[in-house]
Design a protein around this motif. Structure first.
Motif, mmCIF file in Angstrom:
data_model
loop_
_atom_site.group_PDB
_atom_site.id
_atom_site.type_symbol
_atom_site.label_atom_id
_atom_site.label_comp_id
_atom_site.label_asym_id
_atom_site.label_seq_id
_atom_site.Cartn_x
_atom_site.Cartn_y
_atom_site.Cartn_z
ATOM 1 N N THR A 215 47.866 9.741 25.185
ATOM 2 C CA THR A 215 48.430 10.085 23.877
ATOM 3 C C THR A 215 49.725 10.883 23.985
ATOM 4 O O THR A 215 50.705 10.612 23.290
ATOM 5 N N GLY B 59 42.531 14.542 25.672
ATOM 6 C CA GLY B 59 43.043 15.730 24.990
ATOM 7 C C GLY B 59 44.021 16.543 25.804
ATOM 8 O O GLY B 59 44.389 17.641 25.403
ATOM 9 N N LYS C 239 37.976 4.002 35.551
ATOM 10 C CA LYS C 239 37.931 5.003 34.477
ATOM 11 C C LYS C 239 36.670 4.809 33.655
ATOM 12 O O LYS C 239 36.350 3.684 33.265
HETATM 13 C C1 LIG Z 1 47.467 3.944 22.367
HETATM 14 C C2 LIG Z 1 46.445 3.905 23.454
HETATM 15 C C3 LIG Z 1 46.180 2.700 24.104
HETATM 16 C C4 LIG Z 1 45.244 2.654 25.146
HETATM 17 N N1 LIG Z 1 45.059 1.463 25.811
HETATM 18 C C5 LIG Z 1 44.279 1.442 26.921
HETATM 19 C C6 LIG Z 1 44.184 0.283 27.723
HETATM 20 O O1 LIG Z 1 44.787 -0.740 27.446
HETATM 21 N N2 LIG Z 1 43.420 0.329 28.838
HETATM 22 C C7 LIG Z 1 42.735 1.467 29.184
HETATM 23 O O2 LIG Z 1 42.061 1.478 30.220
HETATM 24 N N3 LIG Z 1 42.778 2.578 28.442
HETATM 25 C C8 LIG Z 1 43.553 2.604 27.335
HETATM 26 N N4 LIG Z 1 43.671 3.761 26.607
HETATM 27 C C9 LIG Z 1 43.060 5.004 27.130
HETATM 28 C C10 LIG Z 1 44.057 5.730 28.038
HETATM 29 O O3 LIG Z 1 44.322 4.971 29.184
HETATM 30 C C11 LIG Z 1 43.526 7.112 28.484
HETATM 31 O O4 LIG Z 1 42.250 6.979 29.058
HETATM 32 C C12 LIG Z 1 43.463 8.076 27.318
HETATM 33 O O5 LIG Z 1 44.639 7.962 26.557
HETATM 34 C C13 LIG Z 1 43.318 9.509 27.811
HETATM 35 O O6 LIG Z 1 43.112 10.382 26.751
HETATM 36 P P1 LIG Z 1 44.317 11.004 25.861
HETATM 37 O O7 LIG Z 1 44.713 9.926 24.918
HETATM 38 O O8 LIG Z 1 43.658 12.139 25.197
HETATM 39 O O9 LIG Z 1 45.406 11.394 26.786
HETATM 40 C C14 LIG Z 1 44.547 3.823 25.526
HETATM 41 C C15 LIG Z 1 44.799 5.027 24.848
HETATM 42 C C16 LIG Z 1 45.737 5.081 23.830
HETATM 43 C C17 LIG Z 1 46.020 6.397 23.146
#
Ligand SMILES: Cc1cc2nc3c(=O)[nH]c(=O)nc-3n(C[C@H](O)[C@H](O)[C@H](O)COP(=O)(O)O)c2cc1C
Length: 338
Positions: A210, A188, A132
């Motif tokens: 999210t 998003g 990612k």
């Molecule tokens: C609360 C939270 C914790 C996250 N923790 C990680 C993580 O530990 N490892 C990671 O690769 N991405 C992490 N992310 C990113 C998510 O894996 C993902 O890429 C992202 O949520 C996508 O966008 P969105 O929040 O708009 O759906 C986190 C995102 C959020 C909201």
């Protein structure tokens, strides 16, 4: 194993790669993505990833993988290996990769740093590996490294979008046009209409973080989830740009303090007491999210109800069907125009 026997609405390179009904990945969420959450994601027809760095030791990760296997009733789930913040020596990333290989976990989502060091072992173990990234440039590098799929996140994402804040609509289009391996777009996304739009842009799947934070199976305190349900798309703030580590998080006391300290030239060491992950974990436990850098994306506006993971995906499916029907009704049939 997915609870739904009926075929999903789409077959894409991502549904095929992960063996899932829906082209949706429940991307890793630090502290939240444990066996209960991941198994709920898998049973609902998506793919989930245990966040390895939420656990105190490689042995604790091993135990969580085994618990997930029991809860899923299958081996088909993933582990997330985020390398942001930069792993400390005691975190022993190599040992985590060894645990993943030994436990024969079939899928890994890496993020935050070039995963090259870990590729030989992942390949040797036959692990399908999605990396990612926050920019197209990083996506092209990941493809060159030989990963199996690449996920690109846009500016709306919770966690770490890129400093230049290119939005998801542009990112998805660039990704689909430039990358030949299976592609996933995130940032998003929280509705079925958006999933249809993403596939129309040419990607193979979406990553959502999210939107799923309000799933009943996420262990965070109900008061925190209620805050998310009440929040809209303006509830997040961007901080840490000055440290080249842009973070999108719930706007709270901490984001205001950190933004002020950044304006005054503070460095990582001074910010650390405010941004340490322990505060975020404590906020999930207590439900009081006043303090802590708590990752959150703009899709929180779509998180409108606390309900089981499968109920969220069922509603996403209804929205997908409605969007496709609407598109069909709007299409100009060449014959009728003639
Ligand atoms: C609360 C939270 C914790 C996250 N923790 C990680 C993580 O530990 N490892 C990671 O690769 N991405 C992490 N992310 C990113 C998510 O894996 C993902 O890429 C992202 O949520 C996508 O966008 P969105 O929040 O708009 O759906 C986190 C995102 C959020 C909201």
């Amino acid at each position: 194993m997915a609870e739904h026997a009926a075929p999903g609405p789409f077959r894409t390179r991502i549904t095929e790669l992960f063996g899932i009904r829906l082209p949706i990945l429940a991307a890793g969420l630090q502290w939240i993505s444990d066996a209960s959450y991941v198994s709920a994601a898998v049973r609902a027809g998506t793919m989930g990833f245990i966040t390895a760095r939420s656990f105190a030791s490689p042995d604790a990760v091993r135990d969580e993988i085994r618990r997930c296997r029991d809860l899923c009733g299958s081996d088909r789930f993933g582990v997330n290996l985020s390398m942001l913040p930069v792993p400390q020596p005691h975190e022993r990333m190599e040992e985590l990769v060894e645990v993943i290989a030994e436990e024969r976990v079939p899928f890994v989502e890496t993020a935050g740093r070039n995963p090259q060091l870990h590729l030989p072992l992942l390949r040797q173990a036959g692990v399908k590996h999605m990396h990612k990234v926050p920019t197209l440039r990083h996506a092209l590098s990941a493809q060159k490294l030989g990963v199996d799929a690449v996920c690109l996140v846009g500016a709306e994402a919770g966690g770490h979008p890129a400093a230049d804040l290119v939005g998801t609509l542009v990112q998805a289009t660039l990704l689909a046009r430039a990358i030949t391996i299976p592609t996933v777009i995130g940032g998003g996304i929280g509705t079925g209409e958006q999933i249809v739009a993403a596939l129309a842009l040419g990607v193979d799947g979406v990553a959502m973080g999210t939107r799923f934070l309000v799933a009943e199976e996420a262990w965070a305190h109900r008061a925190y989830k209620e805050r998310l349900v009440a929040a809209d798309e303006t509830a997040t703030a961007l901080v840490m740009q000055s440290l080249n580590n842009t973070s999108r998080a719930l706007a709270n006391e901490t984001t205001r303090t950190v933004a002020q300290m950044e304006r005054e030239g503070a460095g990582l060491a001074e910010l650390m007491p405010h941004i340490t992950g322990k505060l975020g974990r404590a906020a999930y436990a207590s439900g009081d999210a006043t303090h802590g850098l708590i990752s959150l994306g703009q899709a929180v506006t779509f998180a409108d109800r606390i309900e089981p993971f499968a109920a969220i995906t069922a509603r996403l499916e209804e929205e997908i069907a409605a969007a496709l029907a609407r598109l069909d009704a709007q299409r100009c049939d060449a014959a009728s125009l003639a």
